[in-house]
Design a protein around this motif. Sequence first.
Motif, PDB file in Angstrom:
ATOM      1  N   ARG A  80       0.830  -1.211   0.000  1.00  0.00           N
ATOM      2  CA  ARG A  80       0.000   0.000   0.000  1.00  0.00           C
ATOM      3  C   ARG A  80       0.865   1.263   0.000  1.00  0.00           C
ATOM      4  O   ARG A  80       0.563   2.235  -0.696  1.00  0.00           O
ATOM      5  N   ARG A 107      -2.335  17.721   3.290  1.00  0.00           N
ATOM      6  CA  ARG A 107      -3.163  16.576   3.659  1.00  0.00           C
ATOM      7  C   ARG A 107      -2.549  15.800   4.822  1.00  0.00           C
ATOM      8  O   ARG A 107      -3.264  15.375   5.743  1.00  0.00           O
ATOM      9  N   LYS A 111      -4.215  15.373   8.558  1.00  0.00           N
ATOM     10  CA  LYS A 111      -4.404  14.071   9.194  1.00  0.00           C
ATOM     11  C   LYS A 111      -3.792  14.057  10.587  1.00  0.00           C
ATOM     12  O   LYS A 111      -4.415  13.567  11.546  1.00  0.00           O
ATOM     13  N   SER A 114      -5.974  15.956  12.975  1.00  0.00           N
ATOM     14  CA  SER A 114      -7.203  15.217  13.289  1.00  0.00           C
ATOM     15  C   SER A 114      -6.964  14.133  14.328  1.00  0.00           C
ATOM     16  O   SER A 114      -7.901  13.704  15.016  1.00  0.00           O
ATOM     17  N   LEU A 115      -5.721  13.677  14.458  1.00  0.00           N
ATOM     18  CA  LEU A 115      -5.389  12.610  15.401  1.00  0.00           C
ATOM     19  C   LEU A 115      -4.921  13.131  16.747  1.00  0.00           C
ATOM     20  O   LEU A 115      -4.682  12.354  17.673  1.00  0.00           O
ATOM     21  N   TYR A 336       0.733  10.268   5.039  1.00  0.00           N
ATOM     22  CA  TYR A 336      -0.730  10.294   5.122  1.00  0.00           C
ATOM     23  C   TYR A 336      -1.290   8.879   5.057  1.00  0.00           C
ATOM     24  O   TYR A 336      -2.154   8.489   5.858  1.00  0.00           O
ATOM     25  N   GLU A 337      -0.806   8.105   4.104  1.00  0.00           N
ATOM     26  CA  GLU A 337      -1.312   6.741   3.947  1.00  0.00           C
ATOM     27  C   GLU A 337      -0.972   5.898   5.171  1.00  0.00           C
ATOM     28  O   GLU A 337      -1.804   5.115   5.647  1.00  0.00           O
ATOM     29  N   LEU A 339      -0.507   6.928   8.260  1.00  0.00           N
ATOM     30  CA  LEU A 339      -1.361   7.329   9.377  1.00  0.00           C
ATOM     31  C   LEU A 339      -2.763   6.733   9.248  1.00  0.00           C
ATOM     32  O   LEU A 339      -3.370   6.327  10.250  1.00  0.00           O
ATOM     33  N   CYS A 340      -3.272   6.665   8.034  1.00  0.00           N
ATOM     34  CA  CYS A 340      -4.578   6.031   7.816  1.00  0.00           C
ATOM     35  C   CYS A 340      -4.526   4.555   8.209  1.00  0.00           C
ATOM     36  O   CYS A 340      -5.450   4.041   8.857  1.00  0.00           O
ATOM     37  N   MET A 341      -3.459   3.874   7.821  1.00  0.00           N
ATOM     38  CA  MET A 341      -3.315   2.462   8.153  1.00  0.00           C
ATOM     39  C   MET A 341      -3.225   2.239   9.660  1.00  0.00           C
ATOM     40  O   MET A 341      -3.827   1.313  10.206  1.00  0.00           O
ATOM     41  N   GLU A 343      -4.408   4.205  12.010  1.00  0.00           N
ATOM     42  CA  GLU A 343      -5.718   4.496  12.589  1.00  0.00           C
ATOM     43  C   GLU A 343      -6.707   3.368  12.321  1.00  0.00           C
ATOM     44  O   GLU A 343      -7.488   2.980  13.201  1.00  0.00           O
ATOM     45  N   GLU A 344      -6.682   2.822  11.115  1.00  0.00           N
ATOM     46  CA  GLU A 344      -7.638   1.785  10.732  1.00  0.00           C
ATOM     47  C   GLU A 344      -7.430   0.495  11.512  1.00  0.00           C
ATOM     48  O   GLU A 344      -8.391  -0.133  11.964  1.00  0.00           O
TER      49      GLU A 344
END
Length: 448
Positions: A80, A107, A111, A114-115, A336-337, A339-341, A343-344
């Motif tokens: 990813r 972006r 992120k 937001s965290l 960014y990617e 951090l999304c991972m 968080e998810e």
Amino acid sequence: MTIHTEKARMPADYMPESVPGPLAQALIARDNEVIAPLGRVYPLVIDHAQGCEVWDVDGNRFLDMNAGIAVLAAGHCHPRLIKVAHDQLQRFTHMAGTDFYNEPMVRAAEKLVSLMPGGKGWQVFFTNSGTEAVEASIKLARYVTGRQNIIAFYGAFHGRSYGSLSLTASKPRQRRGFFPLLPGVSHTFYPNCYRCPINRQFPSCEIACLDVIENVLFKTTTPPEEVAAIIIEPIQGEGGYVVPPPDALSRLRAICDRYGILLIVDEVQSGVGRTGKMWAFEHEGIVPDIVALAKGLGGGLPLGAMIARTELARRWQPGSHGNTYGGNGLTCAVAYELLCMVEEELMANAADVGTYLLTQLQALQQRFPQIGTVRGRGLMIGVEFVNAQGEPDGPLADTVMVESFRKGLLVLTCGASTIRFCPPLILTKAQADEAVARFALAIEACVA
């Protein structure tokens, strides 16, 4: 995203061939000719890696409990992140975020904000590393308070550039030959209940080490009205993976609030989901004023950040601080990617598998009296080795580290005698079992 749960691909009976092999030896010789001394701890020469496994140039495989020193949150070569990096490389890599604008930088900052606690009211300054994030934190604290002094802790590691080195108090060799350092820096005791430095004076502790700040420092050498900030690692990294007792950070927050001092939390090694929460300070329920961040943030690419409360960050005039590579398009797109991972799913996996790994390592204490304690949160775990008198046994820890390498396991020491486990946050329970089994073999070989 799904974290795979199949058993580690490395067979249980696999052992590396003789290491370093001939190709590794040849590259090490080349390295010695052209690279300045760096202090490598054992002769691993990486060729390629995937997930939690590493192959050296001679084809030997290793289970990685280092993750590039807590950097590779999503493991090696996560598809990813590779896709995001590939796509961004075809758009642009760099356009000096200090002088111009780019969407990946914005972006990634959005992120991060937001965290943070409250999800807003913070601003980000991107750096290239953890030491730069700490430098930015020091500068901002001095700038906005008009004060000069900084308080740090014994055992701390905040970096090796001059400002952060002045705060670092981990090992004498890191400072030797570089004095004078930044003036106005004082150190005090980190709350380490396993090795309380003042328990003879305070048999009933109640985190008495933090009382030294008000009862000693403020009354002797460091007037509180001249202290800009106190900086602390919510879990000491290089100092030995030391977890402070409950309420320690809230006590420190209260001291800062009493005297108008800013609280800087260094999350360089503990942040980005490693402890099972996005930020290690969340375990203590406190809100810092400034956060220094790096390592796991870039997913393997060099990236750090200083995150400060908006009312502080906005007081910096343009040009007060800057750099060339901060906000790099490639690193920010990957961050960014990543951090999304996290968080998810990754920080939840760190909490789950970390608890499992901690339990398995604590079970080794029953087999090996040389293990004094096992401590940690999430996938940030330290195993401290001791001698017969219960004192730190650094030589044994070093020997176990090297023997682990020879048993196909990559670990590193920290503190006086601790071996750290900071694997990728994708670690499975099967891989945790494999790591503990190999670690036990290494200890057996060293204490037999």
